[in-house]
Write a protein that holds these residues in place. Structure first.
Motif, PDB file in Angstrom:
ATOM      1  N   PHE A 185     -55.716  49.662 -11.412  1.00 32.62           N
ATOM      2  CA  PHE A 185     -54.409  50.083 -11.495  1.00 32.62           C
ATOM      3  C   PHE A 185     -53.922  49.957 -12.981  1.00 32.62           C
ATOM      4  CE2 PHE A 185     -55.706  48.826  -7.059  1.00 32.62           C
ATOM      5  CZ  PHE A 185     -54.725  50.448  -6.472  1.00 32.62           C
ATOM      6  N   ASP A 186     -53.175  51.420 -13.611  1.00 37.02           N
ATOM      7  CA  ASP A 186     -52.427  50.709 -14.340  1.00 37.02           C
ATOM      8  C   ASP A 186     -50.853  49.774 -13.713  1.00 37.02           C
ATOM      9  OD1 ASP A 186     -49.872  51.226 -16.131  1.00 37.02           O
ATOM     10  OD2 ASP A 186     -51.304  53.373 -16.883  1.00 37.02           O
ATOM     11  N   PRO A 187     -50.834  48.809 -14.659  1.00 36.73           N
ATOM     12  CA  PRO A 187     -49.896  48.091 -14.550  1.00 36.73           C
ATOM     13  C   PRO A 187     -48.511  48.688 -14.821  1.00 36.73           C
ATOM     14  CG  PRO A 187     -50.751  47.632 -16.965  1.00 36.73           C
ATOM     15  CD  PRO A 187     -51.769  49.502 -16.178  1.00 36.73           C
ATOM     16  N   SER A 188     -47.969  50.158 -15.825  1.00 31.42           N
ATOM     17  CA  SER A 188     -46.869  50.915 -15.239  1.00 31.42           C
ATOM     18  C   SER A 188     -46.661  51.755 -14.682  1.00 31.42           C
ATOM     19  CB  SER A 188     -47.086  50.818 -17.456  1.00 31.42           C
ATOM     20  OG  SER A 188     -47.487  51.528 -17.664  1.00 31.42           O
ATOM     21  N   ALA A 189     -47.575  51.825 -13.622  1.00 31.01           N
ATOM     22  CA  ALA A 189     -47.836  53.119 -12.938  1.00 31.01           C
ATOM     23  C   ALA A 189     -47.967  52.814 -11.134  1.00 31.01           C
ATOM     24  CB  ALA A 189     -48.750  54.519 -13.526  1.00 31.01           C
TER      25      ALA A 189
ATOM     26  N   ALA B 106     -63.344  63.789 -19.807  1.00 29.59           N
ATOM     27  CA  ALA B 106     -62.919  64.030 -20.952  1.00 29.59           C
ATOM     28  C   ALA B 106     -61.690  64.388 -20.228  1.00 29.59           C
ATOM     29  CB  ALA B 106     -63.853  65.125 -21.301  1.00 29.59           C
ATOM     30  N   TRP B 107     -61.116  64.193 -19.399  1.00 32.40           N
ATOM     31  CA  TRP B 107     -59.597  65.066 -19.356  1.00 32.40           C
ATOM     32  C   TRP B 107     -58.751  63.924 -18.126  1.00 32.40           C
ATOM     33  CZ3 TRP B 107     -63.946  67.867 -18.400  1.00 32.40           C
ATOM     34  CH2 TRP B 107     -64.182  69.646 -19.364  1.00 32.40           C
ATOM     35  N   ALA B 108     -59.113  62.524 -18.634  1.00 32.21           N
ATOM     36  CA  ALA B 108     -59.196  61.687 -17.907  1.00 32.21           C
ATOM     37  C   ALA B 108     -57.450  61.541 -18.840  1.00 32.21           C
ATOM     38  CB  ALA B 108     -59.333  60.113 -18.358  1.00 32.21           C
ATOM     39  N   ASP B 109     -57.466  61.622 -20.044  1.00 32.80           N
ATOM     40  CA  ASP B 109     -55.528  61.527 -20.699  1.00 32.80           C
ATOM     41  C   ASP B 109     -55.007  62.364 -19.861  1.00 32.80           C
ATOM     42  OD1 ASP B 109     -55.757  58.907 -21.668  1.00 32.80           O
ATOM     43  OD2 ASP B 109     -56.105  59.672 -23.521  1.00 32.80           O
ATOM     44  N   SER B 110     -55.307  63.929 -19.945  1.00 33.27           N
ATOM     45  CA  SER B 110     -54.723  65.015 -19.731  1.00 33.27           C
ATOM     46  C   SER B 110     -54.525  64.914 -17.781  1.00 33.27           C
ATOM     47  CB  SER B 110     -55.394  65.905 -19.680  1.00 33.27           C
ATOM     48  OG  SER B 110     -56.138  66.523 -20.814  1.00 33.27           O
ATOM     49  N   VAL B 111     -55.646  64.133 -16.829  1.00 32.92           N
ATOM     50  CA  VAL B 111     -54.117  64.108 -15.854  1.00 32.92           C
ATOM     51  C   VAL B 111     -53.743  63.042 -15.509  1.00 32.92           C
ATOM     52  CG1 VAL B 111     -55.393  62.650 -13.549  1.00 32.92           C
ATOM     53  CG2 VAL B 111     -56.426  64.888 -14.642  1.00 32.92           C
ATOM     54  N   ALA B 112     -53.691  62.173 -16.637  1.00 34.21           N
ATOM     55  CA  ALA B 112     -52.808  61.253 -16.794  1.00 34.21           C
ATOM     56  C   ALA B 112     -51.739  61.662 -16.851  1.00 34.21           C
ATOM     57  CB  ALA B 112     -53.111  59.734 -17.610  1.00 34.21           C
TER      58      ALA B 112
ATOM     59  N   ALA C 295     -48.874  65.618 -10.857  1.00 33.14           N
ATOM     60  CA  ALA C 295     -49.316  64.647  -9.958  1.00 33.14           C
ATOM     61  C   ALA C 295     -47.034  64.302  -9.740  1.00 33.14           C
ATOM     62  CB  ALA C 295     -50.353  63.786 -10.119  1.00 33.14           C
ATOM     63  N   GLU C 296     -47.061  63.710  -8.845  1.00 36.64           N
ATOM     64  CA  GLU C 296     -45.322  63.008  -9.444  1.00 36.64           C
ATOM     65  C   GLU C 296     -45.477  61.732  -7.714  1.00 36.64           C
ATOM     66  OE1 GLU C 296     -41.098  64.462  -8.028  1.00 36.64           O
ATOM     67  OE2 GLU C 296     -42.761  65.848  -8.000  1.00 36.64           O
ATOM     68  N   ARG C 297     -45.124  61.110  -8.493  1.00 32.91           N
ATOM     69  CA  ARG C 297     -44.847  59.720  -7.086  1.00 32.91           C
ATOM     70  C   ARG C 297     -43.245  59.722  -6.458  1.00 32.91           C
ATOM     71  NH1 ARG C 297     -48.534  55.654  -5.051  1.00 32.91           N
ATOM     72  NH2 ARG C 297     -47.188  53.759  -4.878  1.00 32.91           N
ATOM     73  N   ARG C 298     -43.727  60.244  -5.695  1.00 27.52           N
ATOM     74  CA  ARG C 298     -42.364  60.119  -4.544  1.00 27.52           C
ATOM     75  C   ARG C 298     -42.575  59.430  -2.999  1.00 27.52           C
ATOM     76  NH1 ARG C 298     -42.300  66.660  -2.849  1.00 27.52           N
ATOM     77  NH2 ARG C 298     -42.463  66.683  -4.966  1.00 27.52           N
ATOM     78  N   GLY C 299     -41.359  58.050  -3.090  1.00 27.67           N
ATOM     79  CA  GLY C 299     -40.970  57.132  -1.779  1.00 27.67           C
ATOM     80  C   GLY C 299     -42.765  56.643  -1.582  1.00 27.67           C
TER      81      GLY C 299
ATOM     82  N   ALA D 102     -49.841  63.063 -14.395  1.00 24.76           N
ATOM     83  CA  ALA D 102     -49.370  62.351 -13.795  1.00 24.76           C
ATOM     84  C   ALA D 102     -47.884  62.092 -13.495  1.00 24.76           C
ATOM     85  CB  ALA D 102     -50.281  61.605 -12.591  1.00 24.76           C
ATOM     86  N   GLY D 103     -47.785  61.519 -15.171  1.00 25.55           N
ATOM     87  CA  GLY D 103     -46.113  61.151 -15.690  1.00 25.55           C
ATOM     88  C   GLY D 103     -46.595  60.166 -16.148  1.00 25.55           C
TER      89      GLY D 103
END
Ligand code: FAD
Length: 363
Positions: free
Chosen positions: A308-312, A192-198, A164-168, A201-202
């Motif tokens: 929401f993640d404050p840094s993403a 269980a995959w929550a950190d892997s998904v993060a 996953a990538e944040r674009r525009g 997504a960078g």
């Protein structure tokens, strides 16, 4: 223009319940890596609602979920989802301390013997939490998926987020079949995959750790067990509850560190469970009818993470539900939906401060 406003990763109880709360307000898609939703933790739980479980912060969500579970709206499901059985916290020493405000009463030995015939003499007393109940997990989960679809939500199974990538201002999500989806908000409800998904997504992971728990269904030489209370010990080394006339569900209360996986029970943990059980009651064990294991995933402070993640930008956490993701789902989904939609919280959760659940506490 993005495909969806919201893309939820994970079709367990966390993703399904939050999806059900947001789908009518935002175009929403839920992706699930497996062939059906509920394959992992949600389909493997011990299925109880226990108000004291998980400590005071989590108890706020459990308490606020009770009315919904006991009497859900008729258009959600046509029957109550709780069946009360009570929980006996038994002890060989001191009684456990429960979070403030939780109804409980002390059970002395004579009454303990009536409630759990054959209980061994060293178990002197217990604390009864009468409100403990079984949850009809399958009905709850499928009702949330139905509500999600009725609200316009789209479910795609066999669809694993690979990148996953944040674009525009949008998330461009790559699935493992090579296709892409775009959405402005990405919800991480991947258990269980929550950190892997993060990480895919960078986004910096939070330290959500899956821990394996074992369950065993035993047939025993004792009848009348269907309504047996949930029985656990104050030291947290086992629990069991009646399942059928002569069957029980038993757990050694294990928390074995493991990576995210399709968890399976280990013989040693089944043996430990049986050994502990035999030290509680004198019921002969006739058969191990079934055994399974699942993952309970915890944030470092063992409080679930919603927000929401404050840094993403646009990355929303719905993770770390530990051993209480079913019993907290109704209130957690309403609280999380108000954070995601930036609306006033539903009256049933308006009194709950979302700050202790925020991912900002780790940043
Ligand atoms: C043995 C056991 C007993 C329990 N007992 C109770 C209980 O009595 N009461 C209670 O309230 N709770 C209980 N729990 C806890 C409860 O089951 C969990 O808290 C809850 O199911 C977590 O739900 P979830 O949706 O976060 O996770 P899951 O149900 O695991 O769902 C996450 C989903 O995300 C999907 N996924 C992961 N990565 C991706 C990806 N990259 N792309 C797409 N999809 C992805 C997975 O396939 C999975 O289906 C128990 C748990 C266990 C293991």
């Amino acid at each position: 223009m993005s495909d969806f406003d919201v893309l939820i990763v994970g079709g367990g109880i966390a993703g399904a319940s939050l999806g059900a709360e947001v789908a009518a307000n935002r175009s929403t898609c839920l992706i699930e890596a497996e062939s059906h939703c509920g394959f992992h933790s949600t389909g493997r739980s011990a299925a109880f609602w226990l108000e004291s479980y998980g400590g005071a912060v989590v108890a706020q969500l459990s308490t606020a979920s009770r009315a919904f579970l006991a009497s859900p709206p008729a258009d959600f499901v046509d029957h109550g989802l709780l069946r009360t059985r009570g929980d006996l916290h038994i002890t060989r020493g001191e009684l456990p301390e429960l979070p403030a405000g939780i109804e409980a009463r002390v059970i002395e030995r004579a009454e303990l013997e009536r409630m759990v015939p054959g209980i061994r003499p060293e178990w002197g007393r217990g604390l009864l939490e009468p409100s403990c109940a079984d949850i009809d997990v399958a009905a709850l989960h499928s009702a949330y998926l139905r509500q999600f679809r009725i609200g316009g939500g789209e479910i795609r199974t066999d669809s694993r987020l690979a990148s996953a990538e944040r674009r525009g201002g949008d998330w461009v999500v790559g699935l493992d079949d090579g296709s892409k989806l775009t959405a402005s908000i990405l919800v991480d409800a991947a258990g269980a995959w929550a950190d892997s998904v993060a990480e895919a997504a960078g986004v910096q992971p939070l330290g959500i750790e899956p821990k394996r728990r074992t369950m065993v269904q035993l047939r025993v030489g004792q009848s009348g067990l269907r309504d047996l209370p949930l029985v656990d010990d104050s030291e947290g080394t086992f629990y069991f509850k009646g399942e059928g006339e002569r069957t029980i569900w038993l757990s050694p209360h294990d928390e074995i560190e493991t990576g995210p996986c399709d968890a399976a029970p280990e013989e040693i943990d089944v043996a430990i469970a049986i050994d502990r059980f035999e030290k509680v009651v004198d019921w002969p064990i006739e058969a191990v009818e079934r055994k399974w294991a699942g993952l309970r995933s915890f944030a470092p402070d063992r409080v679930p993470v919603y927000g929401f993640d404050p840094s993403a930008p646009g990355f929303f956490w719905c993770a770390g539900q530990g051993g209480f993701g079913i019993q907290t789902a109704p209130a957690a989904a309403k609280m999380a939906a108000s954070l995601l939609l930036e609306t006033e919280p539903d009256s049933t959760v308006a009194h709950i401060d979302p700050a202790p659940f925020s991912p900002a506490r780790f940043r």
